[in-house]
Design an enzyme around this catalytic site. Structure first.
Site, PDB file in Angstrom:
ATOM      1  N   LYS A  73       0.840  -1.204   0.000  1.00  0.00           N
ATOM      2  CA  LYS A  73       0.000   0.000   0.000  1.00  0.00           C
ATOM      3  C   LYS A  73       0.874   1.253   0.000  1.00  0.00           C
ATOM      4  O   LYS A  73       1.931   1.271   0.642  1.00  0.00           O
ATOM      5  CB  LYS A  73      -0.887  -0.053   1.247  1.00  0.00           C
ATOM      6  CG  LYS A  73      -2.040   0.939   1.303  1.00  0.00           C
ATOM      7  CD  LYS A  73      -2.898   0.659   2.565  1.00  0.00           C
ATOM      8  CE  LYS A  73      -4.041   1.636   2.728  1.00  0.00           C
ATOM      9  NZ  LYS A  73      -4.864   1.319   3.925  1.00  0.00           N
ATOM     10  N   SER A 150      -9.726   1.219   3.155  1.00  0.00           N
ATOM     11  CA  SER A 150      -8.909   2.074   2.321  1.00  0.00           C
ATOM     12  C   SER A 150      -7.848   1.332   1.512  1.00  0.00           C
ATOM     13  O   SER A 150      -7.323   1.899   0.553  1.00  0.00           O
ATOM     14  CB  SER A 150      -8.204   3.126   3.196  1.00  0.00           C
ATOM     15  OG  SER A 150      -7.349   2.487   4.130  1.00  0.00           O
ATOM     16  N   SER A 174      -9.823  -1.380   7.293  1.00  0.00           N
ATOM     17  CA  SER A 174      -9.302  -1.078   5.955  1.00  0.00           C
ATOM     18  C   SER A 174      -8.648  -2.235   5.223  1.00  0.00           C
ATOM     19  O   SER A 174      -8.389  -2.139   4.033  1.00  0.00           O
ATOM     20  CB  SER A 174      -8.303   0.083   6.030  1.00  0.00           C
ATOM     21  OG  SER A 174      -8.993   1.301   6.129  1.00  0.00           O
TER      22      SER A 174
END
Lengths: 485, 477
Positions: A73, A150, A174
């Site tokens: 990420k 996310s 997330s």
């Protein structure tokens, strides 16, 4: 050969037998990454990946991650590799250091393929708010559905079969929520089990590194590498690291599965209810005892507001460093206030600014007691309620989401009975700092749907045991979205 | 109307730890800008603070010296505000639970009155980066960013510029002697903000508070406060009112100057620092921090007076400077002539340092060599004039006392009683008239006789001893 649906274990065997080389795997992953149509990537580390992979010539039979490609990420600091947290305020920012998890994966000779998209600064759960726009769910070729966030890019890349595992982060859900929508295993450890050094902070007391994989054991392999004390993160635990794969596949006979009645009761989607109940039958068949446990609805209804207050307040402070002075785009100004205001006005999206305003509001001396302090106190009540529920079970088992991945056009009232609890309860694991994992339990009209398991602190081994049994019950292992035509 | 000043001080002390408060960048002064910086010091995203143990030990030492209660759990908070010198957009400090609370120190005023000043709190925090402002731009030096600080907040119990100055002197002495800081106001390693208000004598109601910032020497503290008392008294006596404002002291004008008028107090939106979990401080850790603290000035002074027999003035002189007192301590391990040693340090050494404008660290004569010289004087091996010659020679030629004495051709004084008595009796036999003169009270006679003894011995006998022995021998005649 197609490697898209292979597990870490299967790839490892091929690598050790030299039927494929790390370089070939890296090249294939890069090709897939370049063809990605889901907006999963901020940056493809082509040069870096090829350089790293080409040096891996002597297979390491006892190192399951040797030569395995992965993505990470874009809110993890990566040395010499652009890191934006999907926010314009960090456009062009190239960090000087690697996050500890990145260092550990590089030392384990895994091969980074790219940096993945996220909701801007990891604040959001839709995968639609990053500066590159919406990230799509690979299981829906028409691009009409959320993948969730996310950690949207890491979920999409793993679900699309580009890599067998990915790193995300998990502050509210997330990693575990997108895992449900993308048919993945999504894991967060006990808070402090994995170093957060180099993870851009959102809410430090809730933030954890997350792991996406396509089967339970793969997550355990990755945790084996990532877990442990890090002197650079003084909050990281000194507790010895265990072999987290050791109980995978073991019997759960006689162990107690705790189903939170109040959460299950809010589930409205019939297919989701059926899938969940079916998995409960499966647990019983495996010899487990299903107990209904209780967390008061009043507590569950307070999760979202409590989370919102605490996370916005801390996020405001954690992102105050983004002022356009030290890194990121510089906008001119006559005074330092102007320089900062220009950078922050242009660098953040409306959504982020709204959260900052709210966070500041919650911390202002006239509101602090009513909002921030009250939320802190409520957090303690939440944790007590979770601990109480554990008195009657060994694992807490809940649906991971109200339904399969919703469509962008689905209008839904996030505060309605249908969503308020079922869409937000995974944050229990963050408030209490407990290990928690989402595992796919059904395909509903070809769309994956997951359920979540949570154990007591530092019971990761046991968590993976329960999760592997659930995987066995559903038979949904190594799920990969159909390839784009 | 007569007013009573109410004065409280906030003192920031930079700790001279090896590394910064929350990062491993070194703490050093006067280095090339932005060379002592790691990613944390510039708040690169994802970096995490780790607490500097040495800084905690230092803070505990100061807490102990100030008789404070020490929190057995370390808690840190964030103070949030935007400013160009604040890399993270917040400062890590201790708001709710300072490491030290409720202490005091005692000052001795010029009229010898002892006054206790209570201290509210001592907390640990980090310094900001240094700004250099130019016309159209500002330069930032992050070398200072993250340097450990302690902030010591007094109760508003001082009533005059003199008291405030004595208070700062005492704090300075404590932080310097305990080895935790350079304590140099001129260099900013000790910074003092003054809060001052006036109230009618005897009134329980406090007046409006004015803050004086950026005072950069101890003497300016007294001057700034005295000026401010006069300024505020004048305004009040003329029927005016005091504005809540921040002022600075301008020494060239000998007055305080308005910096800004304060409106509402800034809301710093404090909340707990989530990246540092509370740290338990064991009794053992705290006790070790205290036990390992170098001796403080007051204790040294007591020791000099009680164990070494120095008078208060000499002892007081020695503890004006930690390095001087350390030098004295070192030398005192090698001689028992403590008083003589104190004289040499306070007079000869200090005047050499002043004349050459150097510090004791650069003083070429080691403490052990000075002790050797002092011993020579105290055993009457050389007289004091000779000793000064030797002292200078030791410095100029880098010699030990005995080497310097030899190089100068100074011959040891004769202190052999029997030998001196023999010579005295020779002189007495030769000059019987002088004995008569002496007995008749003619003072000159004694000097004459000593002169004769000196002549016979080429001046090598110890004058004082000779004098004493001569008096003894005269009694026998």
């Amino acid at each position: 050969m197609n490697y898209r649906n292979l597990s870490i274990n299967e790839l490892h065997e091929l690598l050790v037998k030299k039927e494929v080389t790390p370089l070939e795997l890296a090249k294939e992953a890069i090709r897939l990454a370049k063809e990605d149509k889901n907006n999963a990537f901020e940056y493809i580390m082509e040069k870096e990946a090829l350089e790293i992979a080409s040096k891996l010539t002597v297979p390491e039979a006892n190192n399951p991650l040797w030569g395995i490609p992965f993505v990470i990420k874009d809110n993890f600091s990566t040395k010499d590799v652009p890191t934006t947290a999907s926010s314009n305020i960090l456009s062009g920012y190239v960090p000087l250091y690697d996050a500890t998890v990145m260092t550990k994966l590089l030392e384990a000779h895994a091969v980074p393929i790219g940096k993945t998209t996220l909701d801007e600064l990891a604040m959001g759960g839709t995968g639609t708010t990053g500066h590159l726009g919406t990230t799509f769910n690979p299981h829906d070729k028409s691009h009409t559905r959320y993948v969730g966030g996310s950690s949207c890019g890491s979920a999409a890349a793993t679900a699309a079969g580009i890599v067998p595992f990915a790193l995300g982060s998990d502050t509210g859900d997330s990693t575990r929520k997108p895992a449900s929508f993308a048919g993945l295993v999504g894991f967060k450890p006990t808070w402090s089990r994995i170093s957060r050094f180099g993870l851009f902070p959102f809410t430090p007391s809730l933030d954890t590194v997350g792991i996406f994989s396509r089967n339970v054991k793969d997550s355990a392999y990755v945790l084996n590498v990532l877990a442990g004390r890090d002197e650079k993160d003084s909050t990281s635990s000194t507790k010895p690291v265990e072999d987290y794969t050791s109980l995978v596949g073991k019997s759960i006979k006689g162990l107690r599965i705790g189903v939170v009645k109040e959460i299950l009761d809010t589930l409205k989607d019939k297919n989701a209810i059926d899938a969940f109940n079916k998995s409960l039958e499966g647990f019983k068949e495996k010899g487990a005892i299903v107990n209904y446990v209780h967390i008061p609805t009043e507590i569950l209804s307070s999760l979202l507001p409590t989370y919102f207050v605490l996370s916005c307040a801390e996020a405001t402070s954690n992102n105050a460093c983004l002022d356009g002075i030290k890194y990121g785009p510089y906008y001119d100004g006559k005074t330092y206030e102007e320089v900062m205001m220009n950078a922050r006005t242009k660098g953040f999206s409306e959504l982020i600014k709204r959260r900052f305003v709210f966070g500041s509001y919650a911390l202002m001396s006239e509101n602090k007691n009513e909002l921030f302090i009250r939320a802190q106190k409520n957090r303690r009540r939440i944790v007590e309620a979770v601990n109480k529920a554990f008195e009657e079970c060994d694992v807490i088992y809940t649906p991971a989401a109200p339904s399969v991945a919703p469509k962008f056009t689905d209008s839904s009232d996030r505060l309605s009975d249908e969503y308020l609890i079922a869409d937000n309860h995974l944050v229990l694991g963050n408030f209490a700092g407990l290990p928690s994992i989402t595992v796919p339990i059904a395909l509903i009209n070809e769309l994956p749907y997951g359920a979540n398991l949570m154990t007591k602190a530092f019971e990761e081994k046991e968590l993976f045991m329960f999760a592997s049994v659930l995987e066995d019950i559903s038979g949904l292992k190594n799920l990969v979205a159909k390839e784009d035509k | 109307m007569e007013f009573e000043p109410v004065i409280g001080l906030e003192i920031h002390v930079e700790l001279k730890t090896k590394s910064k408060m929350f990062s491993n960048a070194p703490v050093l002064f006067g280095k090339e800008p932005n060379t002592l910086v790691v990613p944390l010091d510039m708040a690169f995203p994802g970096t995490l603070p780790t607490v500097n143990k040495e800084a905690v030990i230092y803070a505990i030492r100061v807490c102990n010296a100030l008789h404070m209660s020490i929190d057995h759990e370390l808690h840190f908070d964030r103070k949030n505000y935007f400013y160009s010198d604040l890399p993270k957009g917040y400062q890590i400090t201790q708001d709710k639970r300072p490491i030290g609370s409720e202490g005091y120190l005692e000052i001795v005023k010029d009229n010898k009155e002892v006054k206790r000043i209570n201290i509210e709190r001592l907390h640990i925090e980090e310094d900001t980066c240094k700004q250099l402002h130019f016309n159209t731009f500002t330069l930032l030096d992050y070398n200072r960013a993250g340097t450990p600080l302690i902030e010591i907040v007094s109760k508003p119990e001082m009533r005059s510029g003199e008291e405030a100055m004595k208070y700062v002197e005492k704090i300075r002495s404590i932080v310097v002697f305990s080895g935790v800081s350079d304590g140099k106001m001129e260099e900013g390693s000790l910074r003092c903000d003054v809060n001052i208000s006036l109230k009618p004598l005897g009134s329980p109601v406090f007046g409006t508070k004015v803050e004086i910032k950026n005072i950069n020497s101890i003497s300016h503290i007294q001057k700034a406060i005295d000026f401010e008392i006069a300024r505020q008294s004048k305004i009040l006596n003329e029927g005016g009112s005091i504005r809540q404002e921040t002022r600075r002291y301008e020494d060239s004008k000998k007055e305080t100057i308005l910096m800004r008028v304060k409106t509402d107090a800034v809301d710093y939106k404090y909340f707990p620092e989530g990246n540092i979990t509370p740290i338990a401080l064991s009794d053992e850790f705290i006790n070790n921090a205290i036990k390992s603290c170098p001796e403080l000035a007051d204790s040294k002074k007591d020791r000099y007076m009680n164990n070494f027999g120095l008078n208060e003035y000499d002892a007081g002189q020695l503890i004006m400077d930690k390095d001087i007192s350390d030098y004295y301590d070192e030398a005192s391990k090698h001689t028992k002539a403590y008083k003589l040693l104190a004289n040499w340090v306070n007079v000869d050494v200090i005047s050499y340092l002043n004349k050459n404008n150097i510090s004791i660290q650069s003083f070429p004569l080691s403490a052990i060599r000075l002790a050797e010289l002092v011993d020579m004087v105290s055993s009457n091996d050389v007289n004091s004039n000779q000793a000064r010659e030797i002292f200078n020679k030791m410095i100029s030629d880098n010699l030990s006392a005995s080497e310097a004495k030899k190089a100068l051709g100074i011959v040891s004084q004769i202190s052999d009683d029997e030998f001196i008595k023999k010579v005295i009796n020779e002189v007495l036999d030769e000059f019987p008239n002088s004995i008569v003169d002496y007995k008749e009270g003619k003072g000159r006679a004694l000097g004459f006789m000593i002169g004769q003894v000196m002549k016979k011995t080429q001046g090598k006998v110890n004058p004082k001893l000779t004098n004493d022995l001569l008096l003894e021998e005269l009694k026998k005649r």
